[in-house]
Design an enzyme around this catalytic site. Structure first.
Site, PDB file in Angstrom:
ATOM      1  N   ASP A 255      46.542  48.215  53.291  1.00  0.00           N
ATOM      2  CA  ASP A 255      47.823  47.982  53.965  1.00  0.00           C
ATOM      3  C   ASP A 255      47.867  48.677  55.314  1.00  0.00           C
ATOM      4  O   ASP A 255      48.550  48.228  56.238  1.00  0.00           O
ATOM      5  CB  ASP A 255      48.987  48.435  53.082  1.00  0.00           C
ATOM      6  CG  ASP A 255      49.204  47.410  51.984  1.00  0.00           C
ATOM      7  OD1 ASP A 255      48.489  47.475  50.966  1.00  0.00           O
ATOM      8  OD2 ASP A 255      50.041  46.504  52.186  1.00  0.00           O
TER       9      ASP A 255
HETATM   10  O1  MRU Z   1      52.880  45.450  47.284  1.00  0.00           O
HETATM   11  P1  MRU Z   1      51.912  44.388  47.708  1.00  0.00           P
HETATM   12  O2  MRU Z   1      51.634  43.376  46.660  1.00  0.00           O
HETATM   13  O3  MRU Z   1      52.306  43.770  49.038  1.00  0.00           O
HETATM   14  O4  MRU Z   1      50.553  45.182  47.958  1.00  0.00           O
HETATM   15  C1  MRU Z   1      49.430  44.483  48.388  1.00  0.00           C
HETATM   16  C2  MRU Z   1      48.225  45.327  48.541  1.00  0.00           C
HETATM   17  O5  MRU Z   1      48.232  46.510  48.339  1.00  0.00           O
HETATM   18  C3  MRU Z   1      46.993  44.633  49.059  1.00  0.00           C
HETATM   19  O6  MRU Z   1      45.842  45.235  48.557  1.00  0.00           O
HETATM   20  C4  MRU Z   1      46.955  44.711  50.594  1.00  0.00           C
HETATM   21  O7  MRU Z   1      48.183  44.335  51.138  1.00  0.00           O
HETATM   22  C5  MRU Z   1      45.896  43.847  51.166  1.00  0.00           C
HETATM   23  S1  MRU Z   1      46.210  42.118  50.936  1.00  0.00           S
HETATM   24  C6  MRU Z   1      44.962  41.281  51.717  1.00  0.00           C
END
Ligand code: MRU
Length: 374
Positions: A255
């Site tokens: 993220d």
């Molecule tokens: O809370 P989320 O489902 O948005 O978290 C997503 C993640 O942690 C993913 O690993 C990250 O955003 C990468 S997606 C290509």
């Protein structure tokens, strides 16, 4: 957000045509395939906040396109080109407030604000600025799939190179980083897809990813959909899986990656990295350059989103019935930060960032180099 419409089973989280945006309601997967009609940036904000759409690249693209739809359907904009640029900037500031940890959203805001400011500097009509915005938002959607395919190729080649048997590789992944988290193909899941396409993937293991179950609901859905040999495990089974020698590499998304390589990703990523290190298994992060935040020197500066207690108190990540004792207090960070020290490499669409002789990632130099030689 308008009512949902049931469409064919699909892995496309974002359906866009100029003037209309439909987002696959990921809260309903894998049982129902329902798309929500997103009419403006307010709908976009709610869809991101409430996890209709999630995954760092997908939320940035969905945010940009929700505003593109609003702009497309504005009718006449009464104001100067600078008014139009301010309109876009203010709307984007609002969209960025939906979820704080993924940098892709604020990165998109910065880049798209630059586009409208540049357009406003030379335009004689507001319409030109708005048009420039729509076109730039649409390019984000187009570029993402190509970027993910490049990540997939670099990642698959790297993992193969480092294995004793490059023709039989098993990989563990966490959360959902696939078509549903991006415009298509995926980042870490894109690497798994690339290994499978090369015919060398023995098995992909995916964690459930409590509490929201992105792994069991979304990644498992994608793996089954694409006929990729795959096994679902409880988050708590990961160390035992590694001890049994069943995985050759762990690969996750990101993220936000700080300048030193510390990486914020779905809660539980840090534990997986520690387990991998203990068992001598390489641990990779796969992420586009838009997930890198060079303004932060380390992961300590990353803001971690805390989500509702309901995600733990109720089943299905808060969407189902109560499962926890009434009255218990809850701590529910959505992400954790994995220190660079336990990350073996960062796979981007421009190549793999590896450690130097001091054991550090020099991401700044990598970014400068790839910007000079695209
Ligand atoms: O809370 P989320 O489902 O948005 O978290 C997503 C993640 O942690 C993913 O690993 C990250 O955003 C990468 S997606 C290509």
């Amino acid at each position: 957000m308008a009512n949902g419409v049931e469409l064919d089973k699909s892995l496309q989280s974002i359906r866009y045509n100029r003037g209309s945006l439909w987002l696959l309601d990921q809260r309903k997967l894998p049982l129902e395939t329902v798309y929500l009609d997103i009419k403006d940036s307010k709908d976009g904000w709610v869809a991101i906040k409430e996890m209709v759409v999630r995954g760092a690249p997908a939320i940035a693209i969905a945010a940009a396109l929700s505003l593109a739809v609003e702009v497309s359907n504005l009718g006449v904009f009464s104001g100067t080109p600078n008014d139009a640029a301010s309109f876009i900037s203010n709307k984007f500031d609002y969209l960025v407030s939906s979820r704080p940890t993924a940098v892709n959203l604020s990165d998109a805001a910065t880049k798209l604000k630059e586009v409208v400011q540049k357009a406003a500097a030379t335009a004689s009509e507001a319409e030109t600025v708005l048009q420039a915005y729509i076109e730039a938002a649409e390019v984000m959607l187009e570029d993402d799939v190509a970027s993910n395919k490049a990540i997939g190729n670099y990642g698959a080649t790297l993992i193969q190179k480092q294995q004793k048997d490059p023709k039989s590789i098993s990989v563990l992944t966490h959360c959902n980083t696939g078509s549903l988290a991006t415009a298509g193909y995926g980042t870490a899941l894109g690497v798994i897809r690339a290994l499978h396409e090369k015919g060398v993937l023995e098995r992909a293991y995916c964690t459930e990813t409590r509490p929201f179950n992105q792994g069991s609901r979304l990644t498992a859905f994608e793996l089954v959909h694409d006929n990729i040999p795959a096994t679902l495990i409880a988050d708590s089974a990961a160390a035992a899986l590694m001890k049994d020698g069943r995985v050759n590499a762990v690969i996750v998304g990101a993220d936000r990656v700080a300048a030193n390589g510390d990486t914020a990703n779905k809660i539980g990523t840090y534990s997986l990295a520690l387990s991998a290190m203990h068992h001598g298994i390489p641990f990779y992060v796969a992420a586009p350059l838009t997930s890198i935040d060079l303004s932060l020197s380390s992961g300590q500066e990353i803001v971690i989103e805390e989500r509702s207690a309901k995600e733990l108190l109720n089943s299905r990540g808060g969407l189902g019935e109560q499962v926890a004792a009434s009255g218990i207090s809850v701590w529910n960070p959505a992400f954790d930060v994995t220190p660079a020290t336990v990350i073996s490499g960062i796979i981007t669409e421009k190549g793999v960032i590896t450690k130097d002789e001091t054991g550090s990632f020099d991401i700044k130099s990598f970014a400068q180099e790839v910007a000079t030689y695209p």
